[in-house]
Scaffold this active site. Structure first.
Site, PDB file in Angstrom:
ATOM      1  N   THR A 135     -10.591  80.531  20.983  1.00  0.00           N
ATOM      2  CA  THR A 135     -11.271  80.284  22.252  1.00  0.00           C
ATOM      3  C   THR A 135     -11.452  81.630  22.936  1.00  0.00           C
ATOM      4  O   THR A 135     -10.528  82.164  23.550  1.00  0.00           O
ATOM      5  CB  THR A 135     -10.458  79.325  23.136  1.00  0.00           C
ATOM      6  OG1 THR A 135     -10.242  78.107  22.417  1.00  0.00           O
ATOM      7  CG2 THR A 135     -11.218  79.009  24.418  1.00  0.00           C
TER       8      THR A 135
ATOM      9  N   LYS B 283     -16.983  75.051  24.038  1.00  0.00           N
ATOM     10  CA  LYS B 283     -15.523  74.967  24.008  1.00  0.00           C
ATOM     11  C   LYS B 283     -14.920  75.283  25.379  1.00  0.00           C
ATOM     12  O   LYS B 283     -14.026  74.569  25.865  1.00  0.00           O
ATOM     13  CB  LYS B 283     -14.979  75.925  22.951  1.00  0.00           C
ATOM     14  CG  LYS B 283     -13.473  76.154  22.982  1.00  0.00           C
ATOM     15  CD  LYS B 283     -12.676  74.898  22.728  1.00  0.00           C
ATOM     16  CE  LYS B 283     -11.183  75.233  22.677  1.00  0.00           C
ATOM     17  NZ  LYS B 283     -10.348  74.030  22.517  1.00  0.00           N
TER      18      LYS B 283
ATOM     19  N   LYS C 105      -6.424  81.858  31.237  1.00  0.00           N
ATOM     20  CA  LYS C 105      -7.395  82.697  30.533  1.00  0.00           C
ATOM     21  C   LYS C 105      -8.707  81.959  30.321  1.00  0.00           C
ATOM     22  O   LYS C 105      -9.794  82.499  30.569  1.00  0.00           O
ATOM     23  CB  LYS C 105      -6.793  83.143  29.202  1.00  0.00           C
ATOM     24  CG  LYS C 105      -7.706  83.950  28.296  1.00  0.00           C
ATOM     25  CD  LYS C 105      -8.418  83.121  27.234  1.00  0.00           C
ATOM     26  CE  LYS C 105      -7.468  82.485  26.258  1.00  0.00           C
ATOM     27  NZ  LYS C 105      -8.204  81.758  25.160  1.00  0.00           N
TER      28      LYS C 105
END
Length: 305
Positions: A98, A174, A243
């Site tokens: 990711t 995503k 994040k």
């Protein structure tokens, strides 16, 4: 019968370990590399070869990366002896990490310049889904590059969604999904704090929600974690959630899409990380909701959050 392929797999932690194991079970030759060598040992016992360097893991037809963040992927891809320097011409890098849209664009350009192939294929699913080959793969890349990878995606997941010929689009999808998961966690935490303070049993409340309004995997899994306050060991640590929300906001700024809820989630996750929750699962956001409601979470007294 699927023809066996020579595959490198870099990053065999909670998610990558299960993915690599399922590639082995499908009959492929898998060489694994992990910065912490002990995490690769279980795979070696299952028949994988252990690589001592990124370069050694990059000699196959396809190399998967499943790493924590942009910094880790950059080091593996662009560092000395990294993927770009080691992959053969026409070999394919499948990035399942990711990562930011910006880094995915940069990887696509760099691999193209090196005569190599690049596909973004991040996945939706928790570690138990990775182990059971029940992930959902979101893939993007040129059709002629994706086609040979179909058996590999079938080996690690239950369904593959091809969203674009531009790899970075898969990363955008995503990230947007992880934003929605964070939204579910925060709203569930607030709702559970509300009814719990009003005397309702948390587990019963989650059962009501998932039996009526929200019969969905995210509500069932995270609702149960929140009600039972099972935040350790972390399936997805709070700093990783922070994040991802930051990466969502960066993509949104680039596309000029206001996302005020994402800004709120960034601040909530930052609060969790800054007040003792760095090693907790990101579903520990519920601790903030209970604290704000004047309740002390059971088992949460060790954490200042």
């Amino acid at each position: 019968m699927v023809d066996a392929m020579d595959i490198g797999f870099i990053g065999v932690g909670n998610m990558g370990g299960g993915m690599a194991a399922n590639l082995l079970k499908a009959g492929h030759h898998v060489t694994v590399y992990n910065r912490s060598r002990d995490k690769a040992e279980a795979l070696v016992q299952q028949g994988a070869a252990a690589a001592g360097t990124v370069a050694e893991a990059s000699r196959g037809e396809v190399v998967f990366t499943m790493l924590a963040d942009d910094d880790a992927v950059e080091k593996v891809a662009f560092g000395s002896g990294g993927l770009l320097a080691s992959l053969a011409t026409s070999a394919t890098h499948v990035s399942s990490s990711t990562i930011s849209v910006a880094l995915s664009r940069r990887l696509a350009a760099a691999h193209a310049d090196a005569g190599q192939r690049y596909v973004a294929a991040p996945v939706f699913g928790r570690p138990e889904a990775a182990a059971a080959a029940r992930l959902f793969v979101v893939a993007a890349g040129a059709p002629q590059v994706l086609q040979p990878l179909v058996p590999l995606f079938d080996a690690i997941g239950q369904r593959t969604f091809v969203v674009s010929e531009q790899p970075h689009t898969a990363n955008l999808v995503k990230l947007s999904g992880n934003f929605l998961l964070a939204s579910v966690i925060e709203s569930l935490g607030e709702a559970v704090a509300l009814v719990a303070k009003g005397g309702v049993d948390k587990l019963q409340y989650v059962d009501i929600l998932t039996s009526t309004l929200f019969d969905a995997p995210a509500f069932r899994s995270y609702g149960g974690q929140i009600a039972r306050q099972e935040f350790q060991p972390a399936d997805f640590a709070a700093p990783l959630g922070l994040k991802d929300v930051r990466l969502v906001l960066a993509a949104a700024e680039d596309l000029r899409v206001p996302m005020p809820v994402a800004s709120l989630l960034r601040d909530r996750l930052l609060t969790l990380v800054a007040t003792g929750g760095e090693d907790l699962d990101w579903s520990a956001l519920t601790m903030l909701a209970e604290r704000d409601a004047g309740a002390v979470p059971a088992g949460g007294s060790d954490h200042s959050a």
